[in-house]
Design a protein around this motif. Structure first.
Motif, PDB file in Angstrom:
ATOM      1  N   ARG A 265      21.269  33.375   5.137  1.00  0.00           N
ATOM      2  CA  ARG A 265      20.233  32.754   4.115  1.00  0.00           C
ATOM      3  C   ARG A 265      19.407  33.754   3.875  1.00  0.00           C
ATOM      4  O   ARG A 265      18.912  34.717   4.800  1.00  0.00           O
ATOM      5  CB  ARG A 265      19.605  31.602   5.014  1.00  0.00           C
ATOM      6  CG  ARG A 265      18.562  30.668   4.312  1.00  0.00           C
ATOM      7  CD  ARG A 265      18.128  29.733   4.793  1.00  0.00           C
ATOM      8  NE  ARG A 265      19.261  28.697   5.016  1.00  0.00           N
ATOM      9  CZ  ARG A 265      19.218  27.680   4.176  1.00  0.00           C
ATOM     10  NH1 ARG A 265      18.834  27.812   3.095  1.00  0.00           N
ATOM     11  NH2 ARG A 265      20.592  27.009   4.329  1.00  0.00           N
TER      12      ARG A 265
ATOM     13  N   THR B  16      21.691  31.133  -0.546  1.00  0.00           N
ATOM     14  CA  THR B  16      23.160  31.180   0.185  1.00  0.00           C
ATOM     15  C   THR B  16      24.051  31.733  -0.611  1.00  0.00           C
ATOM     16  O   THR B  16      24.742  31.181  -1.025  1.00  0.00           O
ATOM     17  CB  THR B  16      23.486  29.787   0.644  1.00  0.00           C
ATOM     18  OG1 THR B  16      23.413  28.997  -0.436  1.00  0.00           O
ATOM     19  CG2 THR B  16      22.056  29.129   1.645  1.00  0.00           C
TER      20      THR B  16
ATOM     21  N   LYS C 203      22.900  31.696   9.027  1.00  0.00           N
ATOM     22  CA  LYS C 203      22.563  30.079   8.868  1.00  0.00           C
ATOM     23  C   LYS C 203      23.566  29.620   9.925  1.00  0.00           C
ATOM     24  O   LYS C 203      24.667  30.038  10.411  1.00  0.00           O
ATOM     25  CB  LYS C 203      22.669  29.855   7.588  1.00  0.00           C
ATOM     26  CG  LYS C 203      24.046  29.996   6.812  1.00  0.00           C
ATOM     27  CD  LYS C 203      24.265  29.175   5.781  1.00  0.00           C
ATOM     28  CE  LYS C 203      25.591  29.452   4.970  1.00  0.00           C
ATOM     29  NZ  LYS C 203      25.576  28.505   3.755  1.00  0.00           N
TER      30      LYS C 203
END
Ligand code: SF4
Length: 64
Positions: A2, A38, A64
């Motif tokens: 992330r 992402t 993440k």
């Protein structure tokens, strides 16, 4: 992965956009804009390099 960017810290040098144009863009003032937080796995190395070379340390990565 992330990705977050700290726009107030950005000094508009553009390294991140040159290294990972699929993930980073710049606004009219040259300030970084995040295209995706992402990125695809294929872009992870480019994003890591962008964070490493950013002169303002404005790019932050997290798993993440
Ligand atoms: S490399 Fe860092 S300072 Fe340069 S445009 Fe990207 S976020 Fe901003």
């Amino acid at each position: 992965m992330r990705v977050t960017v700290d726009q107030p810290k950005c000094v508009a040098s553009g390294q991140c956009v040159m290294l990972a144009p699929e993930v980073f863009d710049q606004d009219d003032d040259g300030i970084v804009e995040l295209l995706t937080d992402t990125p695809d796995t294929a872009h992870h190395e480019d994003v890591k390099e962008s964070a490493a070379v950013c002169p303002a340390a404005a790019i932050h990565l997290a798993e993440k």
